[in-house]
Motif scaffolding. Structure first.
Motif, PDB file in Angstrom:
ATOM      1  N   THR A 421      26.270  31.411  42.839  1.00 11.41           N
ATOM      2  CA  THR A 421      27.239  32.167  43.603  1.00 11.41           C
ATOM      3  C   THR A 421      27.813  31.289  44.709  1.00 11.41           C
ATOM      4  OG1 THR A 421      27.632  34.222  44.796  1.00 11.41           O
ATOM      5  CG2 THR A 421      25.547  33.153  45.215  1.00 11.41           C
ATOM      6  N   ARG A 474      37.192  25.961  56.497  1.00  5.73           N
ATOM      7  CA  ARG A 474      36.642  26.805  55.439  1.00  5.73           C
ATOM      8  C   ARG A 474      35.317  26.198  54.996  1.00  5.73           C
ATOM      9  NH1 ARG A 474      39.371  30.188  51.978  1.00  5.73           N
ATOM     10  NH2 ARG A 474      38.260  30.703  50.062  1.00  5.73           N
ATOM     11  N   ILE A 608      36.534  24.625  29.632  1.00  9.65           N
ATOM     12  CA  ILE A 608      36.170  26.004  29.956  1.00  9.65           C
ATOM     13  C   ILE A 608      37.356  26.940  29.751  1.00  9.65           C
ATOM     14  CG2 ILE A 608      35.608  27.508  31.904  1.00  9.65           C
ATOM     15  CD1 ILE A 608      33.470  25.610  32.692  1.00  9.65           C
ATOM     16  N   ARG A 609      38.529  26.473  30.179  1.00  8.34           N
ATOM     17  CA  ARG A 609      39.709  27.324  29.982  1.00  8.34           C
ATOM     18  C   ARG A 609      39.966  27.559  28.500  1.00  8.34           C
ATOM     19  NH1 ARG A 609      42.573  28.044  34.806  1.00  8.34           N
ATOM     20  NH2 ARG A 609      41.832  26.633  36.417  1.00  8.34           N
ATOM     21  N   LYS A 616      39.935  37.168  24.299  1.00  8.10           N
ATOM     22  CA  LYS A 616      41.189  37.919  24.451  1.00  8.10           C
ATOM     23  C   LYS A 616      41.924  37.565  25.743  1.00  8.10           C
ATOM     24  CE  LYS A 616      38.021  41.248  26.153  1.00  8.10           C
ATOM     25  NZ  LYS A 616      36.858  41.907  25.658  1.00  8.10           N
ATOM     26  N   LEU A 617      41.560  36.439  26.330  1.00 11.52           N
ATOM     27  CA  LEU A 617      42.069  36.131  27.659  1.00 11.52           C
ATOM     28  C   LEU A 617      43.357  35.319  27.603  1.00 11.52           C
ATOM     29  CD1 LEU A 617      38.690  35.215  29.245  1.00 11.52           C
ATOM     30  CD2 LEU A 617      39.920  37.366  29.423  1.00 11.52           C
ATOM     31  N   ASP A 619      46.142  35.960  28.764  1.00  8.82           N
ATOM     32  CA  ASP A 619      46.954  36.000  29.981  1.00  8.82           C
ATOM     33  C   ASP A 619      46.315  35.256  31.150  1.00  8.82           C
ATOM     34  OD1 ASP A 619      44.931  37.797  30.010  1.00  8.82           O
ATOM     35  OD2 ASP A 619      46.050  39.380  31.054  1.00  8.82           O
ATOM     36  N   LEU A 620      45.273  34.491  30.843  1.00  5.39           N
ATOM     37  CA  LEU A 620      44.617  33.726  31.898  1.00  5.39           C
ATOM     38  C   LEU A 620      45.591  32.731  32.518  1.00  5.39           C
ATOM     39  CD1 LEU A 620      41.697  33.169  33.070  1.00  5.39           C
ATOM     40  CD2 LEU A 620      41.727  31.182  31.602  1.00  5.39           C
TER      41      LEU A 620
ATOM     42  N   ASN B   2      37.378  35.889  48.689  1.00  8.50           N
ATOM     43  CA  ASN B   2      37.765  34.726  47.902  1.00  8.50           C
ATOM     44  C   ASN B   2      38.667  35.187  46.761  1.00  8.50           C
ATOM     45  OD1 ASN B   2      37.753  32.140  47.137  1.00  8.50           O
ATOM     46  ND2 ASN B   2      35.558  31.998  46.742  1.00  8.50           N
ATOM     47  N   ALA B   6      42.349  28.692  42.462  1.00  7.55           N
ATOM     48  CA  ALA B   6      42.637  27.919  41.251  1.00  7.55           C
ATOM     49  C   ALA B   6      42.113  28.588  39.983  1.00  7.55           C
ATOM     50  CB  ALA B   6      42.034  26.529  41.394  1.00  7.55           C
ATOM     51  N   PHE B   7      41.133  29.470  40.126  1.00  8.26           N
ATOM     52  CA  PHE B   7      40.514  30.075  38.945  1.00  8.26           C
ATOM     53  C   PHE B   7      41.305  31.269  38.395  1.00  8.26           C
ATOM     54  CE2 PHE B   7      36.918  28.246  41.327  1.00  8.26           C
ATOM     55  CZ  PHE B   7      36.425  27.384  40.365  1.00  8.26           C
ATOM     56  N   ASP B   9      43.016  35.374  38.927  1.00  5.22           N
ATOM     57  CA  ASP B   9      42.453  36.598  39.489  1.00  5.22           C
ATOM     58  C   ASP B   9      41.396  37.212  38.567  1.00  5.22           C
ATOM     59  OD1 ASP B   9      43.226  39.347  38.379  1.00  5.22           O
ATOM     60  OD2 ASP B   9      45.174  38.322  38.350  1.00  5.22           O
ATOM     61  N   ALA B  12      42.366  39.225  35.345  1.00  4.11           N
ATOM     62  CA  ALA B  12      42.774  38.339  34.251  1.00  4.11           C
ATOM     63  C   ALA B  12      41.555  37.664  33.628  1.00  4.11           C
ATOM     64  CB  ALA B  12      43.763  37.300  34.764  1.00  4.11           C
ATOM     65  N   LEU B  13      40.616  37.235  34.507  1.00  2.63           N
ATOM     66  CA  LEU B  13      39.420  36.552  34.006  1.00  2.63           C
ATOM     67  C   LEU B  13      38.692  37.413  32.975  1.00  2.63           C
ATOM     68  CD1 LEU B  13      37.346  34.181  34.259  1.00  2.63           C
ATOM     69  CD2 LEU B  13      36.226  35.539  36.021  1.00  2.63           C
ATOM     70  N   PHE B  14      38.596  38.730  33.259  1.00  6.44           N
ATOM     71  CA  PHE B  14      37.856  39.607  32.354  1.00  6.44           C
ATOM     72  C   PHE B  14      38.775  40.296  31.343  1.00  6.44           C
ATOM     73  CE2 PHE B  14      35.035  39.710  36.226  1.00  6.44           C
ATOM     74  CZ  PHE B  14      34.098  38.850  35.695  1.00  6.44           C
ATOM     75  N   GLY B  15      40.038  39.896  31.309  1.00  7.99           N
ATOM     76  CA  GLY B  15      40.958  40.473  30.336  1.00  7.99           C
ATOM     77  C   GLY B  15      41.205  41.955  30.551  1.00  7.99           C
ATOM     78  N   ARG B  18      45.345  45.337  35.581  1.00  9.23           N
ATOM     79  CA  ARG B  18      45.150  45.399  37.026  1.00  9.23           C
ATOM     80  C   ARG B  18      45.276  46.842  37.499  1.00  9.23           C
ATOM     81  NH1 ARG B  18      48.383  41.386  41.046  1.00  9.23           N
ATOM     82  NH2 ARG B  18      47.466  39.740  39.784  1.00  9.23           N
ATOM     83  N   TRP B  57      32.790  27.865  37.938  1.00  6.90           N
ATOM     84  CA  TRP B  57      33.369  28.956  37.139  1.00  6.90           C
ATOM     85  C   TRP B  57      32.409  30.143  37.073  1.00  6.90           C
ATOM     86  CZ3 TRP B  57      37.965  30.233  35.062  1.00  6.90           C
ATOM     87  CH2 TRP B  57      38.959  29.249  35.017  1.00  6.90           C
ATOM     88  N   GLU B  63      31.181  36.522  41.226  1.00  3.01           N
ATOM     89  CA  GLU B  63      31.844  37.167  42.352  1.00  3.01           C
ATOM     90  C   GLU B  63      32.851  38.208  41.838  1.00  3.01           C
ATOM     91  OE1 GLU B  63      31.125  37.233  45.329  1.00  3.01           O
ATOM     92  OE2 GLU B  63      32.920  37.894  46.410  1.00  3.01           O
ATOM     93  N   TYR B  65      32.706  39.900  39.071  1.00  2.33           N
ATOM     94  CA  TYR B  65      31.971  41.061  38.562  1.00  2.33           C
ATOM     95  C   TYR B  65      31.496  41.923  39.732  1.00  2.33           C
ATOM     96  CZ  TYR B  65      28.652  43.718  35.691  1.00  2.33           C
ATOM     97  OH  TYR B  65      27.970  44.713  35.049  1.00  2.33           O
TER      98      TYR B  65
END
Lengths: 622, 178
Positions: A421, A474, A608-609, A616-617, A619-620, B2, B6-7, B9, B12-15, B18, B57, B63, B65
């Motif tokens: 985390t 930060r 990873i991407r 099904k991602l 739209d990532l 957070n 770059a990762f 939202d 989108a990550l979990f498909g 919104r 990642w 985070e 989830y």
């Protein structure tokens, strides 16, 4: 090495090669090592003794070190040089120890962690633990006939950052590559869950020699998800021995005993405790050094009355973990018992009564943790078996926070957060032109800094001078899969990376560990040096090939100057391989490693991407 | 928080679309699928630099989830994505009837705490959870049906109020048990 062939997630890059890896249960009273051979997990026995190695280390007059049974035999006669239950001192200061425990050895209150003065000099608990790990490593290497790729070392789930770091340092000192620090109850759940193909909510009640853990897990679709964990890092079977010893000494009016006699009484009480798990009464009898005998009969009922408070003490963490997981006892499908101390009938009864169900004990409570660790080690080393399509999601047991005004704690990562985390927090300067700032990191649940454990003071330097309040720093707190914290900082308006100086409040500094390691290598002979050189040549060759192929495949991830720099470094390394200057090869390797860090990260990010996009991602956002 | 980096939202990550309304089983299964693909343990044979990227990642997914699983962080995240700061610390204006009920509840909690009445505390906790669930339903209406982010912001503040009281009861129960 920065770049390797990238394999599909979950698959080894070299599927045919079995890599030797072990799981080690580094326990308070005994330790053991297990591995997966021919797809089956097994505990490895020692030369003469069995599977369990007593976690006892003796420093002998001739300068040698004895570990295990041999050391145990002298624990009463040479108590000051024979260290038992060293796990209790890992990452602990003298103030953390109970008054009684402080007299056990000739303690030296060194900064950070206690040290023990022995005839072999002042020893850190990390060094003592490393002796135990060395024996287990040798045992594994001789049984398996080769060098280990790495080891998974188990720790109590309730261990804090200081205790985890100390354990990792001990493993490094013993020459082990740590694949993972794995929580003991989680290891047990892996061994148990994979064996029984269980699904649902399970709890693990782990009462070891010196620590108590209680974890609640959800097992579904091959995922072991820890929902909550709780415990007491200073409660275990040892305390039951102590309670009986206190009683026995009161019977014989023997409250003032020499350290040797005190140890002999404890050893006898431990034996009686174990007998009372099978029999209703037993005579405790100790021959003291003054010629007299301390003796009394103990019934099981008496023993249970003496230890009722300790049994009750285990139920507080049980309730807390269930509350944290938002569950009640009826939600729990089964409770797995782990740790030798759960053999005591009063523990089994207490668990059965609390959960309204008989606990599960079908795997030997002494072995189950090491077996789970071995299964995890096998996977992490890259020998994934067909049935190993599982994933482990563990949590951090104690909240992490920082000191704010008035000695108060502001929590950054709350307990039972799934790891890894990362949390970011922004800070600003309070003076014009301020270029440094201190952050004090603590661990625990209490509101005041003084009631929590101090983990370290981080000093941020190199903040560009600005007006007060204009800098935005930060700070990212990253907890890795071992449950260990690292901190990084960046000033946002200028993008300057602030450097961090860590002063750990507990544990050994990196320099200390490096010094201890160097001392060990001084005895290395010419053969060793030659072998090291050959290994370096092989590694350099592999590096050249893998970076070259990475450039061929993903060269577009680099701009022209970046690529030119890497190619120049590759050419230089290629030139060194044929020679015999090990040190030059090593430093060239390290150079390329550093140089290709960003390239490696970009390639991995791409991998990873791509893995995510396979789902099904679509739209990532990239 | 957070939020967008770059990762990408969390939805989108979990498909997931919104929206405020999230099916917990769908979310859990998407989360486990993502972790199965990106967790650093899946890349354990790779060097440290690569594993660090996987760890980042995986941290992001954990985070995400955590934020999407529960109503208050999810609502705050939606507001954040819409560029709205709910001003949790500074804006404490609440409707009078809501405040009155909260005061009464708080008094009841204090009384039960003084009497060491575990049952009464448990009862109050159940009552608060019911209130919170009803409010979550209304939040789904604000966000997903009416697109009324002003109403949603006010309701999130109230929901946080309820949560704080639930936490207080939790720690009171903990103190009584020990």
């Amino acid at each position: 090495m920065a770049l390797l062939q990238i394999a599909e997630p979950g698959q080894s890059a070299a599927p045919h090669e079995h890599r030797l890896a072990v799981g080690i249960d580094l326990g308070t009273t005994h330790s053991l090592v297990a591995t997966v051979r021919h797809s089956l997990p097994e505990c490895l026995p020692g030369e003469q003794c069995g599977i369990l190695l007593p976690s006892i280390v003796r420093y002998l007059p001739d300068g040698s070190v004895a570990v295990g049974k041999e050391a145990a035999e002298h624990q009463a006669t040479d108590s000051q040089n024979t260290i038992v239950s060293v796990k209790r001192f890992m990452g602990r200061g003298l103030d953390d120890l109970e008054a009684g425990a402080r007299k056990q050895y000739d303690f030296v209150d060194a900064e950070g962690m206690v040290r023990i003065n022995t005839r072999a000099g002042v020893k850190s608990p990390v060094e003592v633990s490393a002796e135990i790990l060395k024996v287990l490593r040798q045992r594994a290497e001789s049984r398996l006939g080769g060098e280990l790729v790495g080891a998974v070392i188990t720790v109590p789930a309730y261990f804090d950052d200081a205790q985890r770091q100390a354990t990792k340092d001990a493993a490094r000192l013993a020459g082990l590559n740590v694949l993972r620090l794995l929580n003991e109850p989680t290891a047990a759940a892996i061994a148990y869950g994979l064996d029984n193909e269980t699904e649902g909510i399970y709890a693990v009640f782990d009462l070891g020699g010196g620590t108590f853990d209680f974890s609640v897990l959800k097992l579904s679709r091959g995922v072991f998800e820890v929902l909550a964990t709780s415990g007491d890092a200073a409660l275990g079977g040892d305390d039951f021995d102590q309670a009986l010893a206190t009683w026995l000494r009161a019977q014989g009016a023997a409250d003032e005993l020499s350290p040797e006699d005190a140890r002999a009484v404890l050893v006898e009480c431990r034996r009686v405790k174990e007998v009372l798990s099978r029999k209703d009464a037993e005579v405790a009898s100790v021959a003291l050094t003054n010629g007299s005998t301390l003796s009394a009969e103990v019934t099981r009922a008496q023993f249970e009355a003496l230890t009722a408070k300790l049994v009750a003490k285990t139920l507080t963490p049980v309730r807390k973990a269930l509350r944290d997981a938002n569950l009640s006892v009826e939600d729990v499908h089964g409770v797995v018992l782990v740790g030798g101390a759960t053999r005591m009938p009063q523990i089994r009864e207490a668990v059965a009564q609390h959960f309204g169900d008989e606990p599960l004990t079908d795997i030997d409570p002494d072995k189950v943790v090491a077996i789970g660790a071995a299964i995890q080690a096998n996977v992490l080393a890259g020998n994934r078996r067909e049935e190993d399509d599982w994933l482990l999601l563990d949590v951090i047991p104690l909240s992490l926070g920082i000191e704010t005004m008035g000695g108060l704690v502001e929590k950054i990562v709350t307990r039972n957060s799934t790891i890894p985390t990362a949390k970011a927090q922004e800070f600003t300067t309070y003076k014009d032109g301020q270029t440094a700032m201190a952050i004090h990191v603590v661990q625990g649940e209490r509101e005041l800094v003084r009631d929590c454990r101090s983990l370290g003071r981080f000093e941020l330097r190199g903040i560009p001078p600005m007006a007060a309040g204009a800098a935005r720093i930060r700070v990212t707190f990253q907890v890795d899969a071992d449950g260990l914290l690292s901190v990084a900082a960046r000033e946002l308006s200028s993008g300057v990376e602030a450097s961090i100086v860590v002063k750990p409040s507990y544990g050994l500094s990196d320099d200390e560990v490096a010094g201890m390691l160097r001392a060990g290598f001084e005895h290395a002979d010419e053969d060793m040096r030659l072998r090291a050189l050959r290994e370096q040549q092989v590694e350099a060759q592999r590096m050249v090939e893998s970076v070259q192929s990475a450039l061929d495949v993903d060269g577009d991830l680099l701009d022209a100057p970046e690529r030119a720099e890497i190619e120049a470094a590759l050419a230089a390394l290629s030139g060194l391989i044929a020679g015999n200057d090990g040190r030059a090869i090593k430093s060239a390797l390290e150079g390329i490693n550093k140089l290709t860090e960003t390239f490696a990260a970009r390639r991995m990010d791409k991998t990873i991407r791509a893995a995510l996009a396979g789902q099904k991602l679509s739209d990532l956002k990239v | 928080m957070n939020a967008s980096n770059a990762f990408g939202d969390y939805f989108a990550l979990f498909g997931l679309p919104r929206r405020f309304a999230v099916d917990p089983t769908v979310l859990e299964s998407a989360y486990l699928d993502v972790q199965a693909k990106i967790h650093p343990d899946r890349f354990s044979h790779m060097p440290e630099n690569e594993r660090r990227v996987a760890m980042q990642w995986a941290s992001h997914a954990n985070e995400g989830y955590r934020v999407l699983r529960r109503a208050v962080p999810r609502a705050r995240y939606l507001l954040h994505l819409a560029g709205i700061d709910p001003q949790i610390e500074s804006n404490t204006a609440m409707p009078a009837d809501f405040l009155m009920r909260q005061m009464l509840l708080r008094e009841a909690v204090e009384e039960a705490q003084d009497d060491a009445d575990v049952e009464a505390l448990d009862g109050l906790l159940r009552e608060l959870r019911r209130d919170a669930r009803a409010m979550e339903q209304q939040l789904a209406g604000d966000f997903d049906e009416h697109g009324d982010l002003i109403a949603a912001t006010a309701r999130v503040r109230q929901l946080m109020f309820l949560e704080r009281l639930q936490e207080d009861i939790g720690s009171a129960l903990e103190t009584l048990e020990n």
